[in-house]
Design a protein around this motif. Structure first.
Motif, PDB file in Angstrom:
ATOM      1  N   LEU B  82       0.826  -1.224   0.220  1.00 63.59           N
ATOM      2  CA  LEU B  82       0.047  -0.022   0.193  1.00 63.59           C
ATOM      3  C   LEU B  82       0.950   1.047   0.226  1.00 63.59           C
ATOM      4  O   LEU B  82       0.644   2.143  -0.689  1.00 63.59           O
ATOM      5  CB  LEU B  82      -0.986  -0.149   1.132  1.00 63.59           C
ATOM      6  CG  LEU B  82      -2.208  -1.147   1.188  1.00 63.59           C
ATOM      7  CD1 LEU B  82      -2.974  -0.682   2.216  1.00 63.59           C
ATOM      8  CD2 LEU B  82      -2.848  -0.954  -0.194  1.00 63.59           C
ATOM      9  N   LEU B  83       1.908   1.176   0.762  1.00 65.84           N
ATOM     10  CA  LEU B  83       2.542   2.617   0.790  1.00 65.84           C
ATOM     11  C   LEU B  83       3.215   2.832  -0.673  1.00 65.84           C
ATOM     12  O   LEU B  83       3.404   3.784  -0.840  1.00 65.84           O
ATOM     13  CB  LEU B  83       3.728   2.329   2.042  1.00 65.84           C
ATOM     14  CG  LEU B  83       4.564   3.601   2.429  1.00 65.84           C
ATOM     15  CD1 LEU B  83       3.782   4.589   2.751  1.00 65.84           C
ATOM     16  CD2 LEU B  83       5.473   3.221   3.629  1.00 65.84           C
ATOM     17  N   THR B  84       3.999   1.534  -0.856  1.00 64.15           N
ATOM     18  CA  THR B  84       4.769   1.867  -2.041  1.00 64.15           C
ATOM     19  C   THR B  84       3.761   2.219  -3.304  1.00 64.15           C
ATOM     20  O   THR B  84       4.119   2.980  -4.331  1.00 64.15           O
ATOM     21  CB  THR B  84       5.406   0.594  -2.686  1.00 64.15           C
ATOM     22  OG1 THR B  84       5.836   0.010  -1.494  1.00 64.15           O
ATOM     23  CG2 THR B  84       6.562   0.829  -3.750  1.00 64.15           C
ATOM     24  N   TRP B 134       9.728  -1.358  -9.037  1.00 67.30           N
ATOM     25  CA  TRP B 134       8.429  -0.784  -9.536  1.00 67.30           C
ATOM     26  C   TRP B 134       8.373   0.203 -10.569  1.00 67.30           C
ATOM     27  O   TRP B 134       7.349   0.710 -11.071  1.00 67.30           O
ATOM     28  CB  TRP B 134       7.831  -0.095  -8.349  1.00 67.30           C
ATOM     29  CG  TRP B 134       7.292  -0.976  -7.333  1.00 67.30           C
ATOM     30  CD1 TRP B 134       7.789  -2.015  -6.830  1.00 67.30           C
ATOM     31  CD2 TRP B 134       5.848  -1.132  -6.843  1.00 67.30           C
ATOM     32  NE1 TRP B 134       6.967  -2.898  -5.997  1.00 67.30           N
ATOM     33  CE2 TRP B 134       5.772  -2.182  -5.915  1.00 67.30           C
ATOM     34  CE3 TRP B 134       4.751  -0.173  -7.105  1.00 67.30           C
ATOM     35  CZ2 TRP B 134       4.569  -2.409  -5.222  1.00 67.30           C
ATOM     36  CZ3 TRP B 134       3.689  -0.431  -6.292  1.00 67.30           C
ATOM     37  CH2 TRP B 134       3.419  -1.613  -5.515  1.00 67.30           C
ATOM     38  N   ALA B 135       9.557   0.743 -11.034  1.00 70.93           N
ATOM     39  CA  ALA B 135       9.633   1.677 -11.944  1.00 70.93           C
ATOM     40  C   ALA B 135       8.948   1.232 -13.420  1.00 70.93           C
ATOM     41  O   ALA B 135       8.258   2.186 -14.181  1.00 70.93           O
ATOM     42  CB  ALA B 135      11.090   2.251 -12.263  1.00 70.93           C
ATOM     43  N   GLY B 136       9.287   0.046 -13.667  1.00 66.84           N
ATOM     44  CA  GLY B 136       8.670  -0.482 -14.865  1.00 66.84           C
ATOM     45  C   GLY B 136       7.104  -0.854 -15.067  1.00 66.84           C
ATOM     46  O   GLY B 136       6.764  -1.153 -16.060  1.00 66.84           O
ATOM     47  N   LYS B 137       6.586  -0.729 -13.796  1.00 64.49           N
ATOM     48  CA  LYS B 137       5.059  -1.075 -13.582  1.00 64.49           C
ATOM     49  C   LYS B 137       4.081   0.151 -14.267  1.00 64.49           C
ATOM     50  O   LYS B 137       4.439   1.278 -13.998  1.00 64.49           O
ATOM     51  CB  LYS B 137       4.929  -1.325 -12.385  1.00 64.49           C
ATOM     52  CG  LYS B 137       5.233  -2.415 -11.702  1.00 64.49           C
ATOM     53  CD  LYS B 137       4.490  -2.900 -10.306  1.00 64.49           C
ATOM     54  CE  LYS B 137       5.304  -4.013  -9.763  1.00 64.49           C
ATOM     55  NZ  LYS B 137       4.549  -4.456  -8.686  1.00 64.49           N
ATOM     56  N   THR B 138       3.013  -0.493 -14.912  1.00 59.17           N
ATOM     57  CA  THR B 138       2.274   0.493 -15.176  1.00 59.17           C
ATOM     58  C   THR B 138       1.149   0.619 -14.160  1.00 59.17           C
ATOM     59  O   THR B 138       1.040   0.191 -13.179  1.00 59.17           O
ATOM     60  CB  THR B 138       1.289   0.184 -16.406  1.00 59.17           C
ATOM     61  OG1 THR B 138       0.729  -1.197 -16.195  1.00 59.17           O
ATOM     62  CG2 THR B 138       2.260  -0.231 -17.459  1.00 59.17           C
ATOM     63  N   LEU B 139       0.445   1.667 -14.405  1.00 56.14           N
ATOM     64  CA  LEU B 139      -0.698   2.238 -13.343  1.00 56.14           C
ATOM     65  C   LEU B 139      -1.743   0.994 -13.090  1.00 56.14           C
ATOM     66  O   LEU B 139      -2.145   0.643 -12.162  1.00 56.14           O
ATOM     67  CB  LEU B 139      -1.391   3.268 -13.751  1.00 56.14           C
ATOM     68  CG  LEU B 139      -2.358   4.073 -12.390  1.00 56.14           C
ATOM     69  CD1 LEU B 139      -1.520   4.322 -11.434  1.00 56.14           C
ATOM     70  CD2 LEU B 139      -3.056   5.182 -13.020  1.00 56.14           C
ATOM     71  N   GLU B 140      -1.909   0.238 -14.024  1.00 52.08           N
ATOM     72  CA  GLU B 140      -2.638  -0.837 -14.023  1.00 52.08           C
ATOM     73  C   GLU B 140      -2.230  -2.029 -13.154  1.00 52.08           C
ATOM     74  O   GLU B 140      -3.018  -2.632 -12.297  1.00 52.08           O
ATOM     75  CB  GLU B 140      -3.098  -1.554 -15.366  1.00 52.08           C
ATOM     76  CG  GLU B 140      -4.181  -0.615 -16.245  1.00 52.08           C
ATOM     77  CD  GLU B 140      -3.592   0.537 -16.921  1.00 52.08           C
ATOM     78  OE1 GLU B 140      -4.349   1.455 -16.837  1.00 52.08           O
ATOM     79  OE2 GLU B 140      -2.324   0.456 -16.997  1.00 52.08           O
ATOM     80  N   GLN B 141      -0.853  -2.168 -13.462  1.00 51.32           N
ATOM     81  CA  GLN B 141      -0.403  -3.156 -12.584  1.00 51.32           C
ATOM     82  C   GLN B 141      -0.303  -2.755 -11.026  1.00 51.32           C
ATOM     83  O   GLN B 141      -0.390  -3.695 -10.227  1.00 51.32           O
ATOM     84  CB  GLN B 141       1.015  -3.521 -12.948  1.00 51.32           C
ATOM     85  CG  GLN B 141       1.146  -4.314 -14.357  1.00 51.32           C
ATOM     86  CD  GLN B 141       2.484  -4.285 -14.976  1.00 51.32           C
ATOM     87  OE1 GLN B 141       3.242  -3.231 -14.912  1.00 51.32           O
ATOM     88  NE2 GLN B 141       2.945  -5.254 -15.369  1.00 51.32           N
ATOM     89  N   VAL B 142      -0.150  -1.372 -10.666  1.00 53.16           N
ATOM     90  CA  VAL B 142       0.083  -1.009  -9.556  1.00 53.16           C
ATOM     91  C   VAL B 142      -1.288  -1.216  -8.928  1.00 53.16           C
ATOM     92  O   VAL B 142      -1.555  -1.781  -7.788  1.00 53.16           O
ATOM     93  CB  VAL B 142       0.474   0.400  -9.566  1.00 53.16           C
ATOM     94  CG1 VAL B 142       0.269   1.058  -8.009  1.00 53.16           C
ATOM     95  CG2 VAL B 142       1.963   0.282  -9.931  1.00 53.16           C
ATOM     96  N   LEU B 143      -2.272  -0.813  -9.497  1.00 53.97           N
ATOM     97  CA  LEU B 143      -3.873  -0.739  -8.974  1.00 53.97           C
ATOM     98  C   LEU B 143      -3.874  -2.429  -8.842  1.00 53.97           C
ATOM     99  O   LEU B 143      -4.457  -2.887  -7.743  1.00 53.97           O
ATOM    100  CB  LEU B 143      -4.921  -0.345 -10.067  1.00 53.97           C
ATOM    101  CG  LEU B 143      -4.639   1.354  -9.986  1.00 53.97           C
ATOM    102  CD1 LEU B 143      -5.538   1.738 -11.053  1.00 53.97           C
ATOM    103  CD2 LEU B 143      -5.034   1.788  -8.747  1.00 53.97           C
TER     104      LEU B 143
END
Lengths: 232, 236
Positions: B82-84, B134-143
């Protein structure tokens, strides 16, 4: 089709995620440090080990790059104030790692695996983190010494090693693939270890697992006791 | 900041929240929030919990060893995911950065200091994201990751009032802090709060803690103060 977590309850699945996060936050920095940053360990064991398996000329460059990345990861994630020097950061990450090992030991208790009698994803993750600490012979071994004081974790590693991994006569490590019921020569112990340190295993689709017969090491079990020192 | 307030109120300790522009510099570890007790200053959840424990208040005494291990594991999960994800959303998602984060972060300072400081912070956060992958992650992946984390928390909570049944613990305070902030902070999109809202037991959990620990207290509504300071804390 081969989902080790099929029989876990929802809560146990959630616990798996939580413990994996714990491993990554608390144990991984110290593991990275032991392998890649601690100068004596790196120069005498890790670098020659990896370099011997990577084709020239990458072997000159890649180990150094991995070492630098490990250090930067440790410093960026754990190195903020009030820890200002590398020695303070190191002390903190080893303290955290020892606490993490204690927590794992308490959670495992006396059972064979983390969720009863059959291994699950969490067992694989924990094994992947613990086995390198337990078996690789480093000059500087404070984590290994701490691990050896936790007999249930050592027993856990030994069980998995004897059930699923075995040294052939030629000394190459091979593991028993429960999926195909055959022994497979591994590409490399180093590869297994580096795979474990990498990102999470993909979630496999939801199907019942094949029943794993508990494996007793074959009577002619070759030199599994010589797994005291995993060598390339 | 909210999780600390919640934690301290669960311990029945009276607190006063004050907003300061130089808060990051006042804190001994550079991280917010911190508490100022008498002539001692303590920052970050771990040390604050230890400090409070040393003074004789603890929420997790009733837990056995295995439960304490579980609690620590879940706290790491929350921090990890969550924090990340919150940091990612604030500093790595370009839309949010431009419209919300930069103006808010730089608001106490005059130009050009506000731009410089916020770019500096953004660069720091991006570097950290790159180091942990995490830099390579897209917003969808983070969600997706946030959803997975919420699912785990929801499954662990089940139908109990708190994570370890009848008594709140540090884990409840931490989860409350994060979820309440996500639910109440205005961002460019509502996707993050939608993810949390999918789990009704989590929203009920937040409401319960809010009612029990925040609304009984002296007005100008601590919850409103908390929400305001939560907005600032999201940006720290």
């Amino acid at each position: 089709k081969y989902n080790a977590d099929y029989e876990l309850s929802a809560k146990q699945g959630a616990d798996t995620l939580a413990y994996i996060a714990l491993l990554e936050e608390k144990l991984l920095p110290a593991l990275l440090h032991t392998f890649w940053v601690e100068a004596e360990n790196y120069c005498s064991v890790t670098k020659p080990w990896f370099a011997s398996r990577i084709p020239f000329p990458l072997s000159l460059y890649l180990p150094g790059k991995m070492s630098r990345e490990a250090l930067s990861r440790i410093l960026l994630t754990r190195g903020g104030p009030p820890l200002y020097s590398l020695t303070e950061v190191e002390a903190q990450i080893y303290r955290d790692a020892k606490e993490c090992l204690n927590l794992l030991s308490k959670r495992l208790g006396t059972s064979q695996f983390f969720f009863g009698d059959t291994p699950t994803t969490l067992d694989a993750f924990v094994f992947g983190f613990l086995a390198p600490i337990y078996k690789v012979c480093f000059p500087r071994v404070q984590l290994q010494e701490h691990l050896k004081q936790l007999p249930n974790l050592c027993r856990f590693c030994d069980d998995i090693l004897t059930c699923y991994f075995r040294l052939t006569v030629s000394g190459k490590l091979c593991f028993f693939s429960p999926l195909c019921h055959v022994w497979i020569k591994t590409p490399d112990p180093a590869l297994i270890i580096s795979l474990q340190m990498d990102d999470k295993l993909d979630k496999s689709p939801q199907h019942p697992p094949r029943k794993l017969t508990t494996l007793k090491l074959a009577a002619g079990g070759e030199e599994s006791s010589s797994l005291n020192c995993l060598s390339p | 900041a909210l999780c600390f307030q919640a934690f301290l109120q669960m311990c029945n300790l009276p607190i006063r929240v004050v907003c300061r522009a130089n808060a990051e510099y006042m804190s001994p570890s550079g991280k917010l929030p911190f508490i100022h007790v008498g002539n001692q200053v303590v920052s970050e959840l771990g040390p604050i919990v230890q400090f409070v424990k040393a003074k004789g208040h603890s929420l997790s005494d009733g837990l056995d060893e295995v439960q304490k291990a579980e609690m620590k594991a879940y706290m790491e999960l929350v921090n990890n995911m969550l924090l990340t994800a919150e940091l990612y959303l604030q500093w790595c998602d370009d839309v949010t950065v431009e419209e919300i984060t930069h103006p808010r972060y730089g608001s106490p300072y005059p130009w050009p200091l506000n731009r410089i400081l916020s770019y500096q912070k953004q660069w720091e956060v991006r570097r950290k994201m790159k180091a942990i992958g995490w830099a390579g992650k897209t917003l969808e992946q983070v969600l997706e990751d946030v959803d997975q984390c919420c699912q785990a928390l929801s499954q662990r909570l089940g139908t109990q009032p708190y994570f370890f049944n009848k008594q709140p613990t540090e884990l409840d305070a931490l989860v409350f802090g994060h979820l309440f902030t996500i639910l109440t902070t205005q961002l460019t999109t509502d996707e993050l709060s939608e993810k949390v809202k999918n789990y009704s037991n989590l929203t009920a959990f937040c409401r319960r803690i809010e009612q029990q620990y925040f609304e009984g207290h002296d007005k100008d509504s601590s919850a409103a103060v908390a929400a305001r300071s939560a907005k600032r804390s999201l940006l720290r």
